[in-house]
Design a protein around this motif. Sequence first.
Motif, PDB file in Angstrom:
ATOM      1  N   PHE A  74      -9.050   6.315 -11.057  1.00  0.00           N
ATOM      2  CA  PHE A  74      -9.384   7.775 -11.082  1.00  0.00           C
ATOM      3  C   PHE A  74      -8.923   8.496  -9.762  1.00  0.00           C
ATOM      4  CE2 PHE A  74     -11.458  11.883 -10.665  1.00  0.00           C
ATOM      5  CZ  PHE A  74     -10.683  12.552 -11.668  1.00  0.00           C
ATOM      6  N   GLY A  75      -8.037   9.332  -9.540  1.00  0.00           N
ATOM      7  CA  GLY A  75      -7.713   9.905  -8.080  1.00  0.00           C
ATOM      8  C   GLY A  75      -7.011  11.209  -8.422  1.00  0.00           C
ATOM      9  N   SER A  76      -6.932  11.831  -7.136  1.00  0.00           N
ATOM     10  CA  SER A  76      -6.159  13.083  -7.101  1.00  0.00           C
ATOM     11  C   SER A  76      -4.660  12.864  -6.887  1.00  0.00           C
ATOM     12  CB  SER A  76      -6.814  14.058  -6.339  1.00  0.00           C
ATOM     13  OG  SER A  76      -6.590  13.374  -4.807  1.00  0.00           O
ATOM     14  N   THR A  77      -3.818  14.029  -7.066  1.00  0.00           N
ATOM     15  CA  THR A  77      -2.557  13.951  -6.715  1.00  0.00           C
ATOM     16  C   THR A  77      -2.392  13.715  -5.017  1.00  0.00           C
ATOM     17  OG1 THR A  77      -2.771  16.460  -6.298  1.00  0.00           O
ATOM     18  CG2 THR A  77      -1.833  15.341  -8.435  1.00  0.00           C
ATOM     19  N   ARG A  78      -1.297  13.583  -4.430  1.00  0.00           N
ATOM     20  CA  ARG A  78      -1.140  13.738  -3.074  1.00  0.00           C
ATOM     21  C   ARG A  78      -1.743  15.082  -2.381  1.00  0.00           C
ATOM     22  NH1 ARG A  78       2.508  16.900  -1.071  1.00  0.00           N
ATOM     23  NH2 ARG A  78       4.263  17.381  -2.179  1.00  0.00           N
ATOM     24  N   ARG A  79      -2.169  14.935  -1.267  1.00  0.00           N
ATOM     25  CA  ARG A  79      -2.776  15.961  -0.621  1.00  0.00           C
ATOM     26  C   ARG A  79      -1.354  16.883  -0.134  1.00  0.00           C
ATOM     27  NH1 ARG A  79      -6.983  14.683   3.973  1.00  0.00           N
ATOM     28  NH2 ARG A  79      -7.285  16.929   3.808  1.00  0.00           N
ATOM     29  N   LYS A  80      -1.494  18.113  -0.185  1.00  0.00           N
ATOM     30  CA  LYS A  80      -0.461  19.106   0.307  1.00  0.00           C
ATOM     31  C   LYS A  80       0.021  18.523   1.655  1.00  0.00           C
ATOM     32  CE  LYS A  80      -3.453  22.615   2.058  1.00  0.00           C
ATOM     33  NZ  LYS A  80      -3.928  24.026   2.105  1.00  0.00           N
ATOM     34  N   GLY A  81       1.578  18.673   1.903  1.00  0.00           N
ATOM     35  CA  GLY A  81       1.899  18.556   3.308  1.00  0.00           C
ATOM     36  C   GLY A  81       2.363  16.801   3.425  1.00  0.00           C
ATOM     37  N   LEU A  82       1.929  15.984   2.643  1.00  0.00           N
ATOM     38  CA  LEU A  82       2.169  14.569   2.603  1.00  0.00           C
ATOM     39  C   LEU A  82       3.109  14.023   1.685  1.00  0.00           C
ATOM     40  CD1 LEU A  82      -1.522  13.315   3.226  1.00  0.00           C
ATOM     41  CD2 LEU A  82       0.190  13.608   5.018  1.00  0.00           C
ATOM     42  N   ARG A  83       3.604  12.852   2.310  1.00  0.00           N
ATOM     43  CA  ARG A  83       4.354  12.364   1.093  1.00  0.00           C
ATOM     44  C   ARG A  83       3.409  11.243   0.237  1.00  0.00           C
ATOM     45  NH1 ARG A  83       9.143   9.374   4.459  1.00  0.00           N
ATOM     46  NH2 ARG A  83       7.331   8.784   5.583  1.00  0.00           N
ATOM     47  N   PRO A  84       3.756  11.042  -0.658  1.00  0.00           N
ATOM     48  CA  PRO A  84       2.954  10.289  -1.587  1.00  0.00           C
ATOM     49  C   PRO A  84       2.595   8.901  -0.916  1.00  0.00           C
ATOM     50  CG  PRO A  84       4.751  11.151  -3.007  1.00  0.00           C
ATOM     51  CD  PRO A  84       5.157  11.524  -1.635  1.00  0.00           C
ATOM     52  N   GLU A  85       3.652   8.058  -0.363  1.00  0.00           N
ATOM     53  CA  GLU A  85       3.301   6.860   0.293  1.00  0.00           C
ATOM     54  C   GLU A  85       2.458   7.012   1.480  1.00  0.00           C
ATOM     55  OE1 GLU A  85       7.756   8.095   1.357  1.00  0.00           O
ATOM     56  OE2 GLU A  85       6.306   8.043  -0.534  1.00  0.00           O
ATOM     57  N   GLU A  86       2.149   8.196   2.004  1.00  0.00           N
ATOM     58  CA  GLU A  86       1.300   8.572   3.086  1.00  0.00           C
ATOM     59  C   GLU A  86      -0.011   8.695   2.576  1.00  0.00           C
ATOM     60  OE1 GLU A  86       4.533  10.368   6.073  1.00  0.00           O
ATOM     61  OE2 GLU A  86       3.280  11.916   4.871  1.00  0.00           O
ATOM     62  N   ASP A  87      -0.252   9.075   1.633  1.00  0.00           N
ATOM     63  CA  ASP A  87      -1.529   9.377   0.851  1.00  0.00           C
ATOM     64  C   ASP A  87      -2.794   8.414   0.602  1.00  0.00           C
ATOM     65  OD1 ASP A  87      -2.843  12.178  -0.408  1.00  0.00           O
ATOM     66  OD2 ASP A  87      -3.300  10.276  -1.633  1.00  0.00           O
ATOM     67  N   GLU A  88      -3.695   8.325   1.413  1.00  0.00           N
ATOM     68  CA  GLU A  88      -4.656   7.609   1.246  1.00  0.00           C
ATOM     69  C   GLU A  88      -5.389   7.367  -0.073  1.00  0.00           C
ATOM     70  OE1 GLU A  88      -5.250   5.015   3.477  1.00  0.00           O
ATOM     71  OE2 GLU A  88      -3.866   6.182   4.674  1.00  0.00           O
ATOM     72  N   ASN A  89      -5.416   8.339  -1.023  1.00  0.00           N
ATOM     73  CA  ASN A  89      -5.918   8.101  -2.128  1.00  0.00           C
ATOM     74  C   ASN A  89      -5.042   7.552  -3.016  1.00  0.00           C
ATOM     75  OD1 ASN A  89      -7.720   8.930  -4.335  1.00  0.00           O
ATOM     76  ND2 ASN A  89      -5.891  10.008  -5.149  1.00  0.00           N
ATOM     77  N   LEU A  90      -3.689   7.812  -3.035  1.00  0.00           N
ATOM     78  CA  LEU A  90      -2.854   7.126  -3.846  1.00  0.00           C
ATOM     79  C   LEU A  90      -2.519   5.545  -3.592  1.00  0.00           C
ATOM     80  CD1 LEU A  90       0.174   9.850  -4.201  1.00  0.00           C
ATOM     81  CD2 LEU A  90      -1.738   9.327  -5.738  1.00  0.00           C
ATOM     82  N   LYS A  91      -2.845   5.349  -2.151  1.00  0.00           N
ATOM     83  CA  LYS A  91      -2.806   4.043  -1.816  1.00  0.00           C
ATOM     84  C   LYS A  91      -4.056   3.367  -2.331  1.00  0.00           C
ATOM     85  CE  LYS A  91      -0.745   4.662   2.851  1.00  0.00           C
ATOM     86  NZ  LYS A  91      -0.847   4.440   4.124  1.00  0.00           N
TER      87      LYS A  91
END
Length: 528
Positions: A74-91
């Motif tokens: 479970f986790g959140s969408t990417r943070r605002k202003g970031l690309r998905p591949e840069e987002d630590e939560n998505l990683k």
Amino acid sequence: MKSTVSIFDSTLRDGAQGHGIAFSVEDKLGAARLLDALGVAYIEAGNPGSNPKDEEFFKRAGAMKLEHARLSAFGSTRRKGLRPEEDENLKALLKAQTPCCTLFGKAWRFHVDWVLETTPEENFAMIEESCRFLKSQGREVIFDAEHFFDGWKDDPAFALEALEAAARGGADLLCLCDTNGGAFPEEVKAAMEQVRARFSLPIGVHFHEDCGMATANSVAAVRTGASQVQGTLLGFGERCGNANLSAVIGDLQCKLGFTCIPQEKIKLLSSTARALAAIANWELPHGLPYVGADAFSHKAGMHADGVLKTPRSFEHIDPYLVGNARRFPASEISGRAVMLEKIRRAFPDISLDAQSARQVLADLKDLEAGGYQFEGADASFELLVRKRLKPFPPFFELLYYHIYSDYGSGKAGASATVKVRVGEEIQLMAAEGNGPVNALDRALRKALEVFYPVLADVKLTDYKVRVLDSNSATAAGVRVLITSSVHSGESFTTVGVSGDVVAASWKALEDSMEYLLLKAGQQAPAGE
């Protein structure tokens, strides 16, 4: 033929946010195995980007071989202003290596403006791009539309556009979340109708219990087309809790004909609930629908008598379908037929008109008039019946006990000396404990284990004291309930009443020892 409803259990994530609930990694692994054995479709096991414990769980969970369930991180969408591949939560979601990811994003304009502090366009991009990123990595994606029902009531177009963004990103299922727990069934039905008319994707729902509507809302949503229900098996969770899946499964499968778990698994519902409560160190409410100890309990004489004649008269389903059982708590207001039913468990051939049966009822009323209560103390009730109908030689006789309480260096404790006679032998033993009852229990056990080694298998697991007359202050009588268990997992409860809390505790302890010895088939030594 009704359709299948996917059960998505969030006990290990949303449930872990409940007050007093704390799972170790071992707890979570054990709970996941239980839920899989029950046959749920999904187990949401935690947020790998939020804490090291969840990271460790997902590392170890990879070796688990689940028969029915798919694990979801479970986790959140990417943070605002970031690309998905840069987002630590998505990683972190990808690193968990679960086949499914549950992604939450905002569906309420109020939250976007005041919590995320971004534009609607950026919010929708965050949802779409995050879903697409996880799908590109081979994950099944469930999109949790956070605060959907509040958002829908406030601005339906905005809430529906959040779902559109997830659909464009390739989400496999759209879940409508009542995050604040404020929705009512008629609102759920209206929202579901709009969503179903607009989307061909499967729709799930996630309700909280803040208005006491979570189960009703879940059922209303399924009847309006939802194909997945999220919740926690026992209903615990943040604030007032989540939809109680044990009730949702019971309602949908046993009452309405939907398939939630494999039909052969439905009989495991009650035992799974008890086992999961034990893992969570949480007392399962006796009145919990379908799985609680009192869900099919009949105390009033008229009700109990009716159930004995025809169970349909006062039971909405057969309790054995969900692995539960009907109970007839021993009480002064229970009818004679109920008492006879309980007596017959020990003595199948007893007659309703037998003088001994009438005497048991008289004994019961006399004891309850003195403060005894046998509801939840079936072991003491069975001893009462046995001693009246089929007396047995005493296993031991108390000669005396002494209690010494100590307090020093900021630490409290107690010691006890117990002298008992067993057959022709006398045994004197002493023990220390963290209080007088604990010390007494240890001393009695040490004295009796010399003669009955089987007592080493029993331990005291719960101790409750109830003041009977609060107006008498410290002179009030007390009722003590003691629950004991053996290594096999069986537990039983005994009761004692006195104006002295230690004397009441002694009576409950004495009953617990006698009951175990009877059940173990022990024989009392011959006397002089």
